[in-house]
Structure formats: structure tokens, C-alpha cells
Scaffold this motif. Structure first.
Motif, mmCIF file in Angstrom:
data_model
loop_
_atom_site.group_PDB
_atom_site.id
_atom_site.type_symbol
_atom_site.label_atom_id
_atom_site.label_comp_id
_atom_site.label_asym_id
_atom_site.label_seq_id
_atom_site.Cartn_x
_atom_site.Cartn_y
_atom_site.Cartn_z
ATOM 1 N N ASP A 172 0.843 -1.180 0.000
ATOM 2 C CA ASP A 172 0.000 0.000 0.000
ATOM 3 C C ASP A 172 0.882 1.235 0.000
ATOM 4 O O ASP A 172 2.094 1.144 -0.249
ATOM 5 N N ALA A 173 0.322 2.387 0.332
ATOM 6 C CA ALA A 173 1.078 3.640 0.269
ATOM 7 C C ALA A 173 2.104 3.771 1.377
ATOM 8 O O ALA A 173 3.080 4.518 1.259
ATOM 9 N N SER A 174 1.957 3.039 2.482
ATOM 10 C CA SER A 174 2.850 3.208 3.638
ATOM 11 C C SER A 174 3.829 2.057 3.833
ATOM 12 O O SER A 174 4.931 2.266 4.344
ATOM 13 N N LYS A 175 3.487 0.847 3.433
ATOM 14 C CA LYS A 175 4.350 -0.298 3.707
ATOM 15 C C LYS A 175 4.179 -1.366 2.649
ATOM 16 O O LYS A 175 3.214 -1.381 1.885
ATOM 17 N N VAL A 176 5.160 -2.273 2.662
ATOM 18 C CA VAL A 176 5.157 -3.430 1.762
ATOM 19 C C VAL A 176 5.415 -4.665 2.607
ATOM 20 O O VAL A 176 6.323 -4.681 3.452
ATOM 21 N N VAL A 177 4.656 -5.716 2.381
ATOM 22 C CA VAL A 177 4.798 -6.967 3.130
ATOM 23 C C VAL A 177 5.310 -8.041 2.177
ATOM 24 O O VAL A 177 4.764 -8.224 1.073
ATOM 25 N N HIS B 217 12.354 1.602 7.287
ATOM 26 C CA HIS B 217 12.714 0.606 8.303
ATOM 27 C C HIS B 217 12.093 -0.725 7.937
ATOM 28 O O HIS B 217 10.942 -0.796 7.477
ATOM 29 N N ALA B 218 12.852 -1.801 8.135
ATOM 30 C CA ALA B 218 12.398 -3.164 7.854
ATOM 31 C C ALA B 218 12.382 -3.968 9.147
ATOM 32 O O ALA B 218 13.305 -3.863 9.965
ATOM 33 N N TYR C 8 8.277 -3.770 5.354
ATOM 34 C CA TYR C 8 9.113 -2.612 5.038
ATOM 35 C C TYR C 8 8.238 -1.365 5.053
ATOM 36 O O TYR C 8 7.275 -1.247 4.280
ATOM 37 N N VAL C 9 8.563 -0.440 5.979
ATOM 38 C CA VAL C 9 7.822 0.803 6.119
ATOM 39 C C VAL C 9 8.521 1.859 5.263
ATOM 40 O O VAL C 9 9.707 2.137 5.443
ATOM 41 N N LYS C 10 7.779 2.463 4.354
ATOM 42 C CA LYS C 10 8.379 3.397 3.406
ATOM 43 C C LYS C 10 8.739 4.732 4.042
ATOM 44 O O LYS C 10 9.786 5.319 3.742
#
Length: 350
Positions: free
Chosen positions: A116-121, A145-146, A139-141
Motif C-alpha cells: 500500500d502507500a505506507s508499507k510493503v509486506v 525501516h524493515a 518494510y515501512v516506506k
């Protein structure tokens, strides 16, 4: 017990930094270490001696480890910039753990799950012992930070193989500073340590010998590099080093007797006593044959020469001696009463 599972089950406590140590593991580790040196059958004096010996061995191991970290660089199995970076930062023990994680990250397969716009799983699958294990990396964009579901970094302080696989996918060559803890670095002891009240905690009054040597070696190397630029710099450095060496030698030997007698304000140095040989410590043990040969060489007590003794000395043979009783020239008195008694018992003889 099920309601209190979050207080004692390790799976629920992996987000706390504990360096993989449980509540009783620290005491058990200390007991296991000291059991190698002491036992319950030791007396109080033996316990004190063995306890000091154990601490001395532990400090010696730490001194050797500091020496290895200061003057040696660990060998990297994978020729990667991140591996070489951590070899220069981490201690030898922690780098070996990081190196194993980096090697195991090559066997992880990364697959995007949601974004999504804020994080990737991501889902990371790993084949181990004929079993496939899946971990989840987020992973938080915004914060860049991962984090991983295994919580290895939060619990142990070392980045896990799943996040390293994500870094390899994104072509991140060097480890970000926020994933490097200072406690695992070679320079962990060089900084200031404060207690809960903000007071500085000093381990010792002076820095370690290795840190002093390393600092002065770097400074001397920089000075030599600067002096090699021109000929005048080399001459200036050589002259300064000669004078400095003389001053250091005087500081090591201490002031002379004249200087101490002239000025009472100077510090008097007490030198170590001269070493002497122990009495009887260097005597050689002689064999029986050598002792017999040494006893065979005799000196005459009268003249001091070799080859004869006092009874056979020519000096005694040349001197006149008193006549003996058996000499034929000595007259015999036949009128002695002893002869009358002899004649009465045995008869007359010629």
C-alpha cells in the motif's frame, strides 16, 4: 498459566532485547564457568585462590580477544561490500554470527504479499531440513525501516537473514547505521558509560594498553605521512624523534643522583634491584665416575704436590726418625725380670 503466557513464553517476549538470555541463564552460565575451577570440597583459602585464578584466566581471554580485534581483520567468505564493512566494525565473535546470517540469506526466496502507500509486506520462504519455513518481512516506506516476524534483531541485536535477503533484492551494498548496535563493535569500550542517574562509570583510570598503542600508532603514521612530503619535513621529524627518544629514556631511567641532591622538589624514582643468581641454583650434578676421578687427584698436606700423600712424602722420608724396638742395633737387656718369668715357664732358650 495460559493467561500469563505472555510473561514467560519466549515467543511472546522476543520483541524485548535480552541477547537471547533468560532470567536464570545468566546465573547458570556463571555457575558453569566457576565449576571448572572450584568445588565444594575446597577450603576457604583454596576457594579464594581458585576464584582469583578463574578471574585472571577470564581477563586474559578478553585481552587476547581485544588484541585480535585491534590488529587482525576477519576473512570474508562472500566477497560483498556489506560483509567487508561488518568485518571492520564488528568483533570477531559477532562477525562470525553475522557472516552465517548473510550466507543463509542466499537460500531465502522473496515474494511480495501486499503493498500500500505506507508499507510493503513480503513472504520469505526457506528450505531447511526438508521443511519449508515462511517468515514475514514488513518494510515501512516513510521511516525506511524493515522488520521481520522472527524478531531476531529486536531480541538478539543482529540483523536476520530475512532482512538481508530484502537488502540484496533492493541492491543495498552497505548496512545502514540504525541496524548496527554499538555494543557489538570493536570500539564499544572507547565511549562513556553512564548509570541511571547520568553519572559516568569508569572501568579503570587508564585506557587499555592496546587502545593506547593503537592510538599512538595511528598518530605516528599520520605524522610520518605528512613528513614525507618534503625533505625539510623528514629532517625536522628525525631531529624531533631523536630528542624525544632521549627525553623518554631519561624519564624511564629516572633522574641522576646529582639532580636529586640539587633539587628536593624533583620526584625521586626508585629503581628495581639488580638481579642476582640464586645460591646453589646453577650447580651441575656430577656423576659417580666424575666424582671418583675428582677424588683420585690428591695433594700432599706436607709439600702440596700431586702424586703422593703425607705418608709417602719425600720430605718426611729424608728426615731422621727414632730407632724402632725391632732394630738389630738396639741392645737387648737379658737381665730384665720379664725374661726370668719367660725362662721359668718355657725353659732356657738361645
Amino acid at each position: 498459566m495460559f493467561d500469563l503466557r505472555e510473561s514467560w513464553v519466549p515467543a511472546y517476549a522476543r520483541h524485548f532485547f535480552a541477547v537471547r538470555i533468560s532470567s536464570s541463564q545468566r546465573a547458570e552460565g556463571s555457575h558453569g564457568f566457576f565449576k571448572q575451577y572450584i568445588s565444594r570440597r575446597n577450603s576457604l583459602m583454596d576457594f579464594i585462590i581458585r576464584f582469583e585464578r578463574a578471574l585472571s584466566h577470564q581477563r586474559q581471554k578478553e585481552f587476547v580477544a581485544n588484541h585480535v580485534d585491534a590488529f587482525e581483520v576477519a576473512q570474508c567468505i562472500l566477497p560483498m561490500p556489506m560483509n567487508k564493512q561488518m568485518a571492520t566494525l564488528y568483533t570477531r565473535t559477532m562477525f562470525q554470527k553475522f557472516d552465517q546470517e548473510l550466507i543463509q540469506s542466499t537460500a531465502c526466496f522473496l515474494e511480495p504479499k501486499t503493498e500500500d502507500a505506507s508499507k510493503v509486506v513480503f513472504n520469505l520462504s526457506e528450505r531447511k531440513n526438508w521443511e519449508t519455513r515462511v517468515a514475514e518481512v514488513i518494510y515501512v516506506k516513510d521511516s525506511d525501516h524493515a522488520s521481520c516476524s522472527c524478531k531476531r534483531f529486536e531480541f538478539l541485536g543482529i540483523i536476520c537473514k530475512h532482512i538481508l535477503a530484502l537488502f540484496r533484492r533492493d541492491q543495498i551494498e552497505y548496512m545502514p547505521n540504525k541496524y548496527i548496535l554499538k555494543r557489538w563493535k570493536k570500539t564499544a569500550k572507547s565511549g562513556l558509560v553512564s548509570d541511571a542517574n547520568g553519572n559516568e562509570i569508569k572501568d579503570s583510570t587508564d585506557l587499555g594498553l592496546l587502545i593506547k598503542r593503537s592510538t599512538m600508532s595511528r598518530l605516528a603514521s599520520d605524522v610520518v605521512e605528512d613528513a614525507l612530503i618534503c625533505e625539510e619535513g623528514c629532517e625536522l621529524l628525525s631531529e624531533t624523534l631523536r630528542s624525544l627518544r632521549v627525553k623518554l629514556k631519561l624519564l624511564k631511567d629516572g633522574p641522576s643522583n646529582n639532580e636529586v641532591g640539587e633539587s628536593n622538589s624533583q620526584t625521586q624514582y626508585m629503581k628495581d634491584p639488580k638481579r642476582v643468581r640464586c645460591n646453589g641454583g646453577l650447580k651441575r650434578v656430577m656423576g659417580a665416575k666424575e666424582k671418583a676421578m675428582k677424588r683420585g687427584i690428591r695433594h700432599c698436606r706436607e709439600c702440596g704436590h700431586i702424586g703422593h700423600d703425607r705418608r709417602q712424602c719425600p720430605r718426611n722420608l729424608n728426615t731422621p726418625t727414632s730407632p724402632s724396638n725391632n732394630d738389630e742395633s738396639t741392645p737387648i737387656n737379658l737381665s730384665d725380670p720379664l725374661f726370668d718369668e719367660f725362662y721359668r715357664m718355657h725353659g732356657p732358650t738361645q
